[in-house]
Design a protein around this motif. Structure first.
Motif, short mmCIF file in Angstrom:
data_model
loop_
_atom_site.label_atom_id
_atom_site.label_comp_id
_atom_site.label_asym_id
_atom_site.label_seq_id
_atom_site.Cartn_x
_atom_site.Cartn_y
_atom_site.Cartn_z
N GLY A 143 0.82 -1.19 0.00
CA GLY A 143 0.00 0.00 0.00
C GLY A 143 0.85 1.24 0.00
O GLY A 143 2.01 1.24 -0.42
N ILE A 144 0.28 2.33 0.49
CA ILE A 144 1.02 3.59 0.57
C ILE A 144 0.58 4.29 1.86
O ILE A 144 -0.60 4.23 2.23
CB ILE A 144 0.77 4.48 -0.67
N TYR A 145 1.54 4.93 2.54
CA TYR A 145 1.21 5.59 3.80
C TYR A 145 1.46 7.09 3.69
O TYR A 145 2.55 7.53 3.32
CB TYR A 145 2.03 5.03 4.96
N ALA A 146 0.46 7.86 4.04
CA ALA A 146 0.60 9.31 4.15
C ALA A 146 -0.53 9.81 5.05
O ALA A 146 -1.64 9.30 4.97
CB ALA A 146 0.52 9.98 2.78
N ASP A 147 -0.22 10.77 5.91
CA ASP A 147 -1.28 11.36 6.72
C ASP A 147 -2.05 12.37 5.88
O ASP A 147 -1.86 12.47 4.67
CB ASP A 147 -0.71 11.98 8.00
N ARG A 148 -2.93 13.14 6.49
CA ARG A 148 -3.77 14.07 5.71
C ARG A 148 -2.94 15.06 4.91
O ARG A 148 -3.23 15.33 3.74
CB ARG A 148 -4.73 14.81 6.65
N LEU A 149 -1.92 15.63 5.54
CA LEU A 149 -1.08 16.58 4.82
C LEU A 149 -0.35 15.88 3.68
O LEU A 149 -0.17 16.45 2.60
CB LEU A 149 -0.07 17.23 5.77
N GLY A 150 0.03 14.62 3.91
CA GLY A 150 0.70 13.86 2.87
C GLY A 150 -0.21 13.59 1.68
O GLY A 150 0.22 13.63 0.53
N VAL A 151 -1.48 13.32 1.97
CA VAL A 151 -2.43 13.09 0.88
C VAL A 151 -2.61 14.37 0.07
O VAL A 151 -2.68 14.33 -1.17
CB VAL A 151 -3.79 12.60 1.43
N GLU A 152 -2.68 15.51 0.75
CA GLU A 152 -2.79 16.79 0.03
C GLU A 152 -1.55 16.99 -0.85
O GLU A 152 -1.66 17.46 -1.99
CB GLU A 152 -2.92 17.93 1.03
N ALA A 153 -0.39 16.62 -0.31
CA ALA A 153 0.84 16.76 -1.09
C ALA A 153 0.82 15.82 -2.29
O ALA A 153 1.25 16.18 -3.39
CB ALA A 153 2.06 16.46 -0.21
N LEU A 154 0.32 14.61 -2.08
CA LEU A 154 0.23 13.64 -3.18
C LEU A 154 -0.63 14.18 -4.31
O LEU A 154 -0.29 14.03 -5.49
CB LEU A 154 -0.34 12.32 -2.66
N ARG A 155 -1.73 14.81 -3.96
CA ARG A 155 -2.63 15.33 -4.99
C ARG A 155 -2.01 16.49 -5.75
O ARG A 155 -2.48 16.83 -6.84
CB ARG A 155 -3.96 15.75 -4.34
N ALA A 156 -0.96 17.09 -5.19
CA ALA A 156 -0.27 18.17 -5.89
C ALA A 156 0.83 17.64 -6.81
O ALA A 156 1.41 18.40 -7.58
CB ALA A 156 0.34 19.14 -4.87
N THR A 157 1.13 16.35 -6.73
CA THR A 157 2.15 15.74 -7.59
C THR A 157 1.49 15.16 -8.83
O THR A 157 0.27 15.13 -8.96
CB THR A 157 2.90 14.61 -6.86
N ARG A 158 2.31 14.65 -9.72
CA ARG A 158 1.80 13.96 -10.91
C ARG A 158 1.76 12.45 -10.69
O ARG A 158 1.38 11.71 -11.59
CB ARG A 158 2.68 14.27 -12.13
N ARG A 159 2.14 12.02 -9.51
CA ARG A 159 2.17 10.58 -9.24
C ARG A 159 0.76 10.00 -9.25
O ARG A 159 -0.14 10.51 -8.60
CB ARG A 159 2.83 10.32 -7.88
N GLY A 160 0.59 8.93 -9.98
CA GLY A 160 -0.71 8.28 -10.04
C GLY A 160 -1.66 8.86 -11.07
O GLY A 160 -2.79 8.42 -11.20
N GLU A 161 -1.18 9.89 -11.80
CA GLU A 161 -2.03 10.45 -12.84
C GLU A 161 -2.14 9.48 -14.00
O GLU A 161 -1.24 8.67 -14.25
CB GLU A 161 -1.47 11.79 -13.33
#
Length: 232
Positions: A143-161
């Motif tokens: 899986g992948i681990y990130a807290d709420r701030l991490g999820v917000e950061a993930l959505r700002a990246t191109r990863r998983g697009e």
């Protein structure tokens, strides 16, 4: 910070970590020699730690040498830095699962770490609150681990697009994606949802197809990025 209230939970989590890491090999690269020594001595499965180093160059050399399942790294190292190590280690060993421990909850650092391919990002201050066990479970389990701030950061990246989902997930597929993101095995998910392991396998196949995901990790990233999975 007084972590006294967390002592019993931390002690109980040791057995959980033992089970999660029992079949893995790990390279640890920490900037603090004291923390690195404590990690090696207190590791639930000491034999799984194949290398313990304090610099980026040493860490990358040990990844090349041992091709471990797992890489632990702290942001600050004696020489170089953990984020750069993760980035280069993934290029050298794409199947490597990585967990980066950050000193502070910087949105930019979280974004950079996730863009570099980190499977888990934990802020140091959260470790005493049980975050390490959750992070290890997610990362080791695919899986992948990130807290709420991490999820917000993930959505700002191109990863998983990528392409939009071909079809909306069913309610049960949403449940399975949630457990998958947290790194639970098919057997654990089957027990949690009171269904057979074969049923879980079918749900995962459907999820990968609908999300056009390459594998479980990719599906987890897509799920978090699109808000299909919430962070408790």
């Amino acid at each position: 910070m007084d972590i006294t209230p967390h002592i019993s939970d931390l002690a109980a989590s040791r057995d959980q970590v033992h089970n999660l890491m029992a079949e893995t090999t790990t390279v640890a690269c920490f900037g603090s020699r004291a923390l690195l020594s404590l990690f090696v001595c207190a590791a639930p499965v000491p034999q799984s730690v194949v290398a313990a180093v304090t610099t980026e160059a040493e860490g990358l050399d040990r990844v090349k040498q041992h091709r471990p399942v797992f890489l632990f790294a702290t942001e600050q190292l004696e020489s170089g830095n953990g984020l750069s190590l993760v980035r280069h280690a993934h290029r050298e060993h794409p199947e490597l699962r990585t967990l980066l421990i950050l000193q502070s909850a910087s949105a930019q650092l979280l974004q950079d770490a996730l863009e570099a391919g980190c499977n888990g990002v934990v802020v140091e201050s959260h470790l005493a609150q049980g975050a390490m066990v959750d992070a290890i479970r997610a990362v080791v389990g695919g899986g992948i681990y990130a807290d709420r701030l991490g999820v917000e950061a993930l959505r700002a990246t191109r990863r998983g697009e990528g392409p939009e989902p071909l079809e909306a997930l069913s309610a049960r597929e949403h449940d399975v994606l949630k457990w998958l993101t947290r790194g639970y095995t098919n057997k654990e998910m089957a027990e949690a949802l009171n269904v057979s392991a074969e049923t879980i396998k079918t749900h995962i196949s459907n999820i990968l197809g609908k999300l056009q995901a390459r594998d479980r990790t990719h599906a987890a990233v897509i799920g978090l990025r699109l808000g299909l999975v919430t962070v408790d």
